[in-house]
Scaffold this motif. Structure first.
Motif, PDB file in Angstrom:
ATOM      1  N   THR A 132      25.232  25.783 -12.003  1.00  0.00           N
ATOM      2  CA  THR A 132      26.344  26.573 -12.534  1.00  0.00           C
ATOM      3  C   THR A 132      26.461  26.448 -14.045  1.00  0.00           C
ATOM      4  O   THR A 132      26.045  25.432 -14.618  1.00  0.00           O
ATOM      5  CB  THR A 132      27.672  26.137 -11.893  1.00  0.00           C
ATOM      6  OG1 THR A 132      28.726  26.946 -12.425  1.00  0.00           O
ATOM      7  CG2 THR A 132      28.010  24.679 -12.184  1.00  0.00           C
ATOM      8  N   TYR A 157      26.673  19.550 -11.079  1.00  0.00           N
ATOM      9  CA  TYR A 157      26.968  18.543 -12.108  1.00  0.00           C
ATOM     10  C   TYR A 157      25.706  17.837 -12.597  1.00  0.00           C
ATOM     11  O   TYR A 157      25.781  16.761 -13.208  1.00  0.00           O
ATOM     12  CB  TYR A 157      27.970  17.512 -11.551  1.00  0.00           C
ATOM     13  CG  TYR A 157      29.267  18.168 -11.144  1.00  0.00           C
ATOM     14  CD1 TYR A 157      30.279  18.388 -12.064  1.00  0.00           C
ATOM     15  CD2 TYR A 157      29.457  18.627  -9.832  1.00  0.00           C
ATOM     16  CE1 TYR A 157      31.451  19.030 -11.701  1.00  0.00           C
ATOM     17  CE2 TYR A 157      30.624  19.280  -9.456  1.00  0.00           C
ATOM     18  CZ  TYR A 157      31.617  19.476 -10.397  1.00  0.00           C
ATOM     19  OH  TYR A 157      32.772  20.122 -10.047  1.00  0.00           O
ATOM     20  N   SER A 209      29.529  26.666 -15.167  1.00  0.00           N
ATOM     21  CA  SER A 209      30.971  26.406 -15.263  1.00  0.00           C
ATOM     22  C   SER A 209      31.301  24.999 -15.735  1.00  0.00           C
ATOM     23  O   SER A 209      32.434  24.735 -16.112  1.00  0.00           O
ATOM     24  CB  SER A 209      31.630  26.593 -13.897  1.00  0.00           C
ATOM     25  OG  SER A 209      31.480  27.907 -13.444  1.00  0.00           O
ATOM     26  N   LYS A 210      30.345  24.090 -15.664  1.00  0.00           N
ATOM     27  CA  LYS A 210      30.671  22.685 -15.935  1.00  0.00           C
ATOM     28  C   LYS A 210      30.184  22.306 -17.328  1.00  0.00           C
ATOM     29  O   LYS A 210      30.854  22.594 -18.294  1.00  0.00           O
ATOM     30  CB  LYS A 210      30.084  21.808 -14.820  1.00  0.00           C
ATOM     31  CG  LYS A 210      30.497  22.262 -13.412  1.00  0.00           C
ATOM     32  CD  LYS A 210      31.999  22.258 -13.224  1.00  0.00           C
ATOM     33  CE  LYS A 210      32.396  22.862 -11.883  1.00  0.00           C
ATOM     34  NZ  LYS A 210      33.844  22.977 -11.733  1.00  0.00           N
ATOM     35  N   ARG A 265      32.207  33.179 -15.040  1.00  0.00           N
ATOM     36  CA  ARG A 265      31.621  33.177 -13.701  1.00  0.00           C
ATOM     37  C   ARG A 265      30.109  33.393 -13.758  1.00  0.00           C
ATOM     38  O   ARG A 265      29.619  34.532 -13.772  1.00  0.00           O
ATOM     39  CB  ARG A 265      32.257  34.273 -12.786  1.00  0.00           C
ATOM     40  CG  ARG A 265      33.752  34.349 -12.800  1.00  0.00           C
ATOM     41  CD  ARG A 265      34.392  33.022 -12.439  1.00  0.00           C
ATOM     42  NE  ARG A 265      33.968  32.548 -11.134  1.00  0.00           N
ATOM     43  CZ  ARG A 265      33.421  31.331 -10.927  1.00  0.00           C
ATOM     44  NH1 ARG A 265      33.237  30.469 -11.910  1.00  0.00           N
ATOM     45  NH2 ARG A 265      33.066  30.979  -9.724  1.00  0.00           N
ATOM     46  N   PHE A 324      31.920  19.782  -0.993  1.00  0.00           N
ATOM     47  CA  PHE A 324      32.645  20.885  -1.633  1.00  0.00           C
ATOM     48  C   PHE A 324      33.174  21.860  -0.564  1.00  0.00           C
ATOM     49  O   PHE A 324      32.439  22.284   0.328  1.00  0.00           O
ATOM     50  CB  PHE A 324      31.676  21.600  -2.583  1.00  0.00           C
ATOM     51  CG  PHE A 324      32.294  22.665  -3.437  1.00  0.00           C
ATOM     52  CD1 PHE A 324      33.507  22.479  -4.078  1.00  0.00           C
ATOM     53  CD2 PHE A 324      31.634  23.870  -3.620  1.00  0.00           C
ATOM     54  CE1 PHE A 324      34.057  23.465  -4.876  1.00  0.00           C
ATOM     55  CE2 PHE A 324      32.167  24.869  -4.424  1.00  0.00           C
ATOM     56  CZ  PHE A 324      33.384  24.656  -5.050  1.00  0.00           C
ATOM     57  N   ASP A 364      23.222  21.640  -4.032  1.00  0.00           N
ATOM     58  CA  ASP A 364      24.114  22.204  -5.042  1.00  0.00           C
ATOM     59  C   ASP A 364      24.241  21.182  -6.174  1.00  0.00           C
ATOM     60  O   ASP A 364      24.920  20.164  -6.035  1.00  0.00           O
ATOM     61  CB  ASP A 364      25.465  22.493  -4.380  1.00  0.00           C
ATOM     62  CG  ASP A 364      26.479  23.088  -5.344  1.00  0.00           C
ATOM     63  OD1 ASP A 364      26.219  23.103  -6.557  1.00  0.00           O
ATOM     64  OD2 ASP A 364      27.543  23.524  -4.859  1.00  0.00           O
ATOM     65  N   SER A 423      28.318  29.908  -8.968  1.00  0.00           N
ATOM     66  CA  SER A 423      27.521  29.486  -7.812  1.00  0.00           C
ATOM     67  C   SER A 423      28.297  29.750  -6.524  1.00  0.00           C
ATOM     68  O   SER A 423      27.713  29.865  -5.455  1.00  0.00           O
ATOM     69  CB  SER A 423      27.054  28.031  -7.924  1.00  0.00           C
ATOM     70  OG  SER A 423      28.061  27.213  -8.409  1.00  0.00           O
ATOM     71  N   ASP A 424      29.619  29.902  -6.632  1.00  0.00           N
ATOM     72  CA  ASP A 424      30.414  30.287  -5.452  1.00  0.00           C
ATOM     73  C   ASP A 424      29.846  31.550  -4.792  1.00  0.00           C
ATOM     74  O   ASP A 424      29.764  31.638  -3.571  1.00  0.00           O
ATOM     75  CB  ASP A 424      31.858  30.596  -5.861  1.00  0.00           C
ATOM     76  CG  ASP A 424      32.697  29.342  -6.001  1.00  0.00           C
ATOM     77  OD1 ASP A 424      32.278  28.277  -5.523  1.00  0.00           O
ATOM     78  OD2 ASP A 424      33.784  29.441  -6.593  1.00  0.00           O
ATOM     79  N   ASN A 484      31.018  16.803  -5.370  1.00  0.00           N
ATOM     80  CA  ASN A 484      32.410  17.023  -5.751  1.00  0.00           C
ATOM     81  C   ASN A 484      33.187  17.024  -4.439  1.00  0.00           C
ATOM     82  O   ASN A 484      32.808  17.774  -3.543  1.00  0.00           O
ATOM     83  CB  ASN A 484      32.532  18.383  -6.456  1.00  0.00           C
ATOM     84  CG  ASN A 484      33.963  18.794  -6.673  1.00  0.00           C
ATOM     85  OD1 ASN A 484      34.846  17.956  -6.735  1.00  0.00           O
ATOM     86  ND2 ASN A 484      34.195  20.089  -6.757  1.00  0.00           N
TER      87      ASN A 484
HETATM   88  C1  LIG Z   1      29.770  21.214  -6.180  1.00  0.00           C
HETATM   89  C2  LIG Z   1      30.231  22.513  -6.727  1.00  0.00           C
HETATM   90  N1  LIG Z   1      29.537  23.620  -6.452  1.00  0.00           N
HETATM   91  C3  LIG Z   1      29.887  24.823  -6.921  1.00  0.00           C
HETATM   92  C4  LIG Z   1      31.025  24.967  -7.676  1.00  0.00           C
HETATM   93  C5  LIG Z   1      31.423  26.348  -8.100  1.00  0.00           C
HETATM   94  O1  LIG Z   1      31.004  26.618  -9.355  1.00  0.00           O
HETATM   95  P1  LIG Z   1      31.080  28.090  -9.965  1.00  0.00           P
HETATM   96  O2  LIG Z   1      32.153  28.037 -10.980  1.00  0.00           O
HETATM   97  O3  LIG Z   1      29.714  28.283 -10.542  1.00  0.00           O
HETATM   98  O4  LIG Z   1      31.352  29.055  -8.853  1.00  0.00           O
HETATM   99  C6  LIG Z   1      31.797  23.866  -7.992  1.00  0.00           C
HETATM  100  C7  LIG Z   1      33.024  24.020  -8.785  1.00  0.00           C
HETATM  101  O5  LIG Z   1      33.868  23.198  -8.865  1.00  0.00           O
HETATM  102  C8  LIG Z   1      31.396  22.607  -7.499  1.00  0.00           C
HETATM  103  O6  LIG Z   1      32.117  21.514  -7.747  1.00  0.00           O
END
Ligand SMILES: Cc1ncc(COP(=O)(O)O)c(C=O)c1O
Length: 367
Positions: A220, A193, A222-223, A231, A116, A190, A91-92, A163
């Protein structure tokens, strides 16, 4: 670092402090307990790993530039139109693309004070000005966000849950925030989580995107889906925003491996359910242990906690970080988020949480 003035960057770039990720190594410890980056406690779905391995013979091919299968799987899973989903390399990447498309020099981007860090970093990279709205009890404050709007505001970013604070806004609060924004401001919710949240009044953003032209939801893998290393993230957008993102993203921005593993992970409901149940067990368990040690913590709905340490230099957050690290336990310092008295600790496996709780008890008892 000295920069050659002849190779001038765009204004604002040199004001950016690079994002510093969580530590992955503890000196002298072969396999540290890694609780610094809110990664999954249980690791990836075996079906995702199998899909990833099966792809090895095909990696000479470019990936599907439309991420068709993945968007369709996400559409089925969430009951949404795949044509309005745009996938990204985490998502970055989508945060950066949205800012590049909708904000530039002279524009303002409002975010929550302890939100974030990639929001202000990418706003600055786009040449825009990030504007921090103060929080109330480490929670996004709708009034404060609305009060920061000016005629230059183009975007508002909130992480829900946030976050690093772990706090969230209920659907009524998000609706109030949205109602306070003019149509010309894009609200980015966003929900990295979202899957961990166990509250009746929570809504990740889908309902808002369904009924508004100026709301985007980010998610995402990633979590809870445990694919951070590949990625993979996605945005659910109004059709016009999806069209814009598809114009500017690079044609093969999501690797074939990420797409294959992502499809398998979305379809593996059992692993998702297990990961959620794990968090629902260990988040309260660990929170209670910290409270019993006299460490105040912000109530979290995500897969991490934000613990506040005493001001005493022997017991403060830096001392706790060093003590934990010396025992092979990696947590995250919060100075960059303006919370230097806090550490953020990810919920890991049961034995990992027991080890952190015991080590923190030792730290608090020692003098
Ligand atoms: C609130 C939030 N948004 C986006 C991200 C980024 O996630 P990604 O790994 O999908 O780039 C994070 C990662 O810690 C996050 O905490």
């Amino acid at each position: 670092m000295r920069h050659d003035p002849k190779l001038a960057t765009r204004p604002g770039i040199l004001d950016i402090s690079p994002y510093i990720g969580g530590e992955a190594k503890a000196p002298g410890v072969e396999r540290p307990i890694r609780l610094a980056s809110n990664e999954s406690a249980l690791g990836p779905s075996s079906r995702a790993m199998a899909a990833y391995r099966a792809l090895a013979r095909e990696i000479h091919r470019y990936p599907d530039g439309n991420t068709q299968e993945l968007r369709e799987a996400l559409g089925r899973c969430h009951g949404i139109d795949p044509a309005r989903i745009v996938c990204g390399a985490g998502s970055d990447e989508l945060i950066a693309l949205l800012l590049r498309c909708y904000a530039g020099p002279g524009d303002e981007v409002v975010y929550s004070r302890h939100g974030f860090l990639m929001y202000p970093i990418n706003a600055m990279a786009a040449g825009a000005t990030p504007v921090a709205a103060p929080e109330r009890q480490l929670t996004t404050n709708v009034e404060a966000v609305v009060a920061r709007l000016t005629e230059r505001t183009r975007m508002v970013f909130i992480a829900n849950p946030n976050n690093p604070t772990g706090t969230y806004l209920g659907a009524g609060e998000v609706a109030r925030l949205h109602a306070g924004l003019p149509r010309s401001v894009l609200l980015v919710i966003d929900a990295a989580y979202a899957e961990f949240v166990n509250r009746n009044d929570y809504e990740p953003g889908i309902a808002f995107v369904n009924r508004a032209e100026n709301v985007v939801m980010l998610r995402t893998f990633s979590k809870i889906y445990a694919l951070a290393g590949l990625r993979l993230g996605w945005a659910y957008c109004p059709p016009a925003v999806a069209d814009i993102l598809n114009r500017v993203r690079s044609p093969f921005n999501v690797s074939a491996a990420a797409q294959a593993a992502g499809v398998a992970a979305v379809e593996d409901i059992e692993t998702l359910t297990r990961a959620r149940a794990h968090n629902q067990r260990w988040l309260p368990w660990f929170s209670e242990r910290l409270a019993a040690l006299g460490l105040p913590l912000t109530p979290s709905v995500a897969n991490f906690v934000l613990a506040r340490f005493p001001d005493d230099p022997h017991r403060n957050a830096d001392a706790a970080f060093a003590f934990l690290q010396s025992r092979g336990i990696l947590t995250r310092k919060m100075g960059a988020y303006g919370l230097p008295q806090h550490l953020r600790i990810t919920i890991g496996t049961g034995p990992e949480m027991a080890a952190v709780a015991a080590t923190l008890a030792e730290f608090m008892a020692a003098l």
